[in-house]
Design an enzyme around this catalytic site. Structure first.
Site, mmCIF file in Angstrom:
data_model
loop_
_atom_site.group_PDB
_atom_site.id
_atom_site.type_symbol
_atom_site.label_atom_id
_atom_site.label_comp_id
_atom_site.label_asym_id
_atom_site.label_seq_id
_atom_site.Cartn_x
_atom_site.Cartn_y
_atom_site.Cartn_z
ATOM 1 N N ASN A 39 0.857 -1.180 0.000
ATOM 2 C CA ASN A 39 0.000 0.000 0.000
ATOM 3 C C ASN A 39 0.900 1.240 0.000
ATOM 4 O OD1 ASN A 39 -1.597 2.246 0.916
ATOM 5 N ND2 ASN A 39 -3.133 0.807 1.634
ATOM 6 N N ARG A 73 4.422 18.347 1.678
ATOM 7 C CA ARG A 73 5.342 19.388 1.218
ATOM 8 C C ARG A 73 4.898 20.035 -0.086
ATOM 9 N NH1 ARG A 73 10.846 20.374 2.553
ATOM 10 N NH2 ARG A 73 11.384 22.357 1.555
ATOM 11 N N HIS A 128 -5.595 3.531 -1.512
ATOM 12 C CA HIS A 128 -6.865 3.778 -0.826
ATOM 13 C C HIS A 128 -7.191 5.263 -0.946
ATOM 14 C CE1 HIS A 128 -9.540 2.757 2.893
ATOM 15 N NE2 HIS A 128 -10.039 3.789 2.235
ATOM 16 N N GLU A 178 -8.841 0.237 -2.879
ATOM 17 C CA GLU A 178 -9.734 0.007 -1.755
ATOM 18 C C GLU A 178 -10.346 1.322 -1.294
ATOM 19 O OE1 GLU A 178 -7.149 -1.913 1.068
ATOM 20 O OE2 GLU A 178 -6.542 0.001 1.959
ATOM 21 N N HIS A 199 -3.883 -4.619 7.902
ATOM 22 C CA HIS A 199 -3.952 -3.563 8.895
ATOM 23 C C HIS A 199 -3.046 -3.908 10.078
ATOM 24 C CE1 HIS A 199 -5.918 0.292 9.833
ATOM 25 N NE2 HIS A 199 -5.510 0.000 11.065
ATOM 26 N N ASP A 200 -1.968 -3.150 10.186
ATOM 27 C CA ASP A 200 -0.993 -3.261 11.277
ATOM 28 C C ASP A 200 -0.198 -4.569 11.248
ATOM 29 O OD1 ASP A 200 -1.661 -0.760 12.125
ATOM 30 O OD2 ASP A 200 -2.920 -1.414 13.792
ATOM 31 N N GLY A 252 1.150 -1.331 4.250
ATOM 32 C CA GLY A 252 1.673 -0.039 3.832
ATOM 33 C C GLY A 252 2.449 0.673 4.913
ATOM 34 N N HIS A 253 1.765 1.040 5.996
ATOM 35 C CA HIS A 253 2.379 1.868 7.037
ATOM 36 C C HIS A 253 3.660 1.238 7.583
ATOM 37 C CE1 HIS A 253 2.394 4.901 10.213
ATOM 38 N NE2 HIS A 253 2.668 3.935 11.064
#
Length: 239
Positions: free
Chosen positions: A7, A18, A43, A70, A190-191, A213-214
């Protein structure tokens, strides 16, 4: 074998903070694929605070792996997906002001709506996945909506993993088994990270895809993007 979809929302978040085009979202997507990613996930949200609708249009012709879009199927999102026809669309019930996804669909309450949306996307040859909490009833409900896959919302697994991995994974195994019994494919996201990902895959080896992703972007700050993607692939390609 489980596939890794990266992601790239956080890449866009940094760019938007920025202004300008640094980092370049398109280049990041191509680099992720070059480094081994087996899919690219975006997303887009209505406020375009990270991935913008125009990013989706520009990404579609350059993504050579599976492209997954998504989001909440509001009219503008549905139009965007039908315009770009990704390999997969993942339906997520996030509010317009949600910082990040925070729940799965109640597939019983929203069955009529989700059925209509799934039929629309599938009529255009787009694989549909419904984001659900780890509850077997939600997987059964998703199957009744006519989707192809469910994506398990893994926040609770990640939160509990360090203290009690067996308890953390249990409802996910139960829901994954139900999804399989209903003939659905299985995604998760997720996580998920380098600490908890391998345990998840070992316990649910029929997972088709994880979307991350994160954590990947956080790890890439220290290890670099290429090495990070290779590390994540090593956690999913264990069979």
């Amino acid at each position: 074998m489980t596939r890794l979809s990266v992601n790239i929302n956080k890449i866009a978040t940094i760019r938007n903070a920025r202004g300008g085009n640094m980092p370049d979202v398109l280049k990041a997507a191509s680099d992720c694929e070059r480094f081994g990613a087996e899919g690219i996930t975006v997303h887009p949200r209505p406020d375009e605070r990270h991935i913008r609708y125009d990013d989706v249009r520009r990404l579609k012709p350059i993504v050579t792996t599976e492209f997954n879009i998504e989001g909440n199927p509001i009219p503008s999102f549905i139009d965007l997906v039908l315009e770009n026809k990704p390999a997969q669309v993942t339906l997520v019930p996030d509010a317009h002001d949600a910082i990040t996804s925070n729940s799965g669909w109640n597939t019983l309450v929203h069955r009529e709506f989700l059925t209509e949306v799934c039929q629309e996307f599938k009529s255009h040859g787009i694989r549909t996945s419904i984001f659900v909490d780890p509850d077997p009833k939600m997987a059964e409900g998703a199957a009744l909506c006519g989707c192809d896959r469910v994506e398990l919302y893994t926040e609770s697994y990640a939160r509990m993993f360090c203290n009690d991995p067996e308890t953390a994974i249990r409802p996910f195994i139960q829901t994954a088994e139900t999804a399989r019994d209903c003939g659905l494919g299985l995604n998760a996201g997720h996580d998920l990270n380098l600490d908890n990902l391998e345990y998840f895959i070992k316990n649910i080896p029929w997972t088709d895809e994880v979307s991350i992703g994160h954590a990947i972007i956080c790890d890439a700050l220290y290890m670099g993007l290429e090495r990070t993607i290779q590390e994540y692939l090593s956690k999913v390609h264990i069979f």
